[in-house]
Design a protein around this motif. Structure first.
Motif, short mmCIF file in Angstrom:
data_model
loop_
_atom_site.label_atom_id
_atom_site.label_comp_id
_atom_site.label_asym_id
_atom_site.label_seq_id
_atom_site.Cartn_x
_atom_site.Cartn_y
_atom_site.Cartn_z
N ILE A 142 -7.37 8.85 8.41
CA ILE A 142 -7.71 7.49 8.01
C ILE A 142 -7.06 6.52 8.99
O ILE A 142 -5.86 6.59 9.22
CB ILE A 142 -7.21 7.19 6.58
CG1 ILE A 142 -7.80 8.18 5.58
CG2 ILE A 142 -7.54 5.76 6.18
CD1 ILE A 142 -7.14 8.12 4.22
N LYS A 143 -7.88 5.65 9.53
CA LYS A 143 -7.37 4.64 10.46
C LYS A 143 -7.02 3.40 9.65
O LYS A 143 -7.84 2.90 8.86
CB LYS A 143 -8.47 4.30 11.48
CG LYS A 143 -8.05 3.37 12.57
CD LYS A 143 -9.19 3.22 13.56
CE LYS A 143 -8.84 2.23 14.66
NZ LYS A 143 -9.97 2.04 15.57
N LYS A 174 1.45 6.08 5.13
CA LYS A 174 1.11 6.27 6.55
C LYS A 174 0.89 7.75 6.86
O LYS A 174 -0.05 8.12 7.55
CB LYS A 174 2.24 5.73 7.44
CG LYS A 174 2.30 4.23 7.53
CD LYS A 174 3.45 3.81 8.42
CE LYS A 174 3.68 2.32 8.38
NZ LYS A 174 4.86 1.89 9.12
N GLU A 175 1.77 8.59 6.33
CA GLU A 175 1.66 10.04 6.57
C GLU A 175 0.36 10.59 5.97
O GLU A 175 -0.35 11.38 6.60
CB GLU A 175 2.87 10.75 5.96
CG GLU A 175 2.95 12.22 6.30
CD GLU A 175 4.20 12.86 5.72
OE1 GLU A 175 4.08 13.97 5.18
OE2 GLU A 175 5.28 12.24 5.81
N PHE A 176 0.03 10.17 4.76
CA PHE A 176 -1.21 10.61 4.11
C PHE A 176 -2.42 10.18 4.95
O PHE A 176 -3.36 10.95 5.14
CB PHE A 176 -1.31 10.02 2.70
CG PHE A 176 -2.56 10.41 1.96
CD1 PHE A 176 -2.65 11.63 1.31
CD2 PHE A 176 -3.65 9.55 1.92
CE1 PHE A 176 -3.81 11.99 0.62
CE2 PHE A 176 -4.82 9.89 1.23
CZ PHE A 176 -4.89 11.12 0.58
N ALA A 177 -2.38 8.96 5.46
CA ALA A 177 -3.49 8.44 6.28
C ALA A 177 -3.64 9.27 7.55
O ALA A 177 -4.75 9.66 7.91
CB ALA A 177 -3.25 6.97 6.61
N GLU A 178 -2.53 9.56 8.22
CA GLU A 178 -2.59 10.37 9.44
C GLU A 178 -3.14 11.76 9.16
O GLU A 178 -3.99 12.27 9.89
CB GLU A 178 -1.20 10.47 10.08
CG GLU A 178 -0.75 9.20 10.74
CD GLU A 178 0.68 9.29 11.26
OE1 GLU A 178 1.20 10.42 11.45
OE2 GLU A 178 1.29 8.22 11.47
N LEU A 234 0.88 -1.17 0.00
CA LEU A 234 0.00 0.00 0.00
C LEU A 234 0.91 1.22 0.00
O LEU A 234 1.48 1.59 1.02
CB LEU A 234 -0.93 0.01 1.22
CG LEU A 234 -1.88 1.20 1.30
CD1 LEU A 234 -2.85 1.19 0.12
CD2 LEU A 234 -2.64 1.19 2.61
N ASP A 235 1.08 1.80 -1.19
CA ASP A 235 1.90 3.00 -1.30
C ASP A 235 0.98 4.22 -1.41
O ASP A 235 -0.24 4.10 -1.44
CB ASP A 235 2.87 2.91 -2.48
CG ASP A 235 2.17 2.72 -3.82
OD1 ASP A 235 0.92 2.79 -3.87
OD2 ASP A 235 2.86 2.51 -4.82
N LEU A 236 1.58 5.42 -1.48
CA LEU A 236 0.80 6.66 -1.53
C LEU A 236 -0.13 6.69 -2.75
O LEU A 236 -1.30 7.05 -2.64
CB LEU A 236 1.74 7.87 -1.54
CG LEU A 236 1.06 9.23 -1.59
CD1 LEU A 236 0.13 9.42 -0.40
CD2 LEU A 236 2.10 10.34 -1.64
#
Length: 194
Positions: A189-190, A181-185, A152-154
């Motif tokens: 997005i959990k 991960k940064e985009f999700a935070e 799962l990449d950006l």
């Protein structure tokens, strides 16, 4: 004001009140419930309409035979046929973790446990979610997205991002890049690995 006019006004107000309650009932989301956990079913009935034709299905328990059959994409009884039909119909399926029969045994031989875990992975790869009983309501309220790819990449996260789906479930084998991960935070997005 005549007596008849007063009766007509009261009648209209009562009809408004009653139709208002019906619209509340119609605004509830529909789900399907399969299993014998009556306490869970009653809790769900407070928030949802239980209906066979719904696109989301809660399976409160599944025996070992149906679990294995389901992982193989087959069935051997009516219950298994119904569960497989849900998958083939594209319904969103949630199996209650505590209702998976093999998980209730504590002294399973390691080799047999590995086999059951393999079957479970197969089921997860079909997009079925296995959730704890206490998380059922939370999972139904939240609109989740399931991702079973290896990475799962950006770019993939942005492509799959939907503002209405604030939880993304990943298979245990999926690797998440730091940018994803940064985009999700940043976007609230959990990300849950199952």
């Amino acid at each position: 004001m005549s007596e008849q006019e007063l009766v007509d006004i009261i009648k209209k107000e009562v009809e408004k009140y009653l139709s208002g309650n019906k619209s509340d009932e119609n605004s509830k989301e529909k789900i399907n419930f399969y299993g014998t956990d009556l306490i869970l079913k009653q809790e769900l009935e407070k928030k949802f309409i239980i209906e066979e034709s719904a696109n989301r299905v809660i399976v409160s328990e599944i025996n070992i035979k149906n679990f294995v059959d389901l992982s193989l994409g087959t069935y051997s009884d009516e219950v298994g046929e119904k569960l497989l039909t849900y998958i083939l119909s594209g319904k969103e399926i949630f199996i209650v973790e505590e209702g998976i029969e093999y998980r209730n045994y504590t002294d399973i031989p390691k080799k047999l446990l590995k086999k059951y875990e393999f079957y479970e992975k197969e089921i997860l790869d079909y997009g079925i979610k296995i959730i704890k009983r206490v998380e059922v309501l939370e999972n139904l309220k939240e609109k989740n997205r399931y991702f079973s790819g290896k990475l799962l990449d950006l770019k993939t996260l942005r492509k799959n991002y939907d503002e209405n789906k604030k939880i993304i479930e990943l298979s245990k084998e999926t690797t998440i890049t730091d940018l994803a991960k940064e985009f999700a935070e940043t976007n609230g997005i959990k990300i849950i690995k199952r």
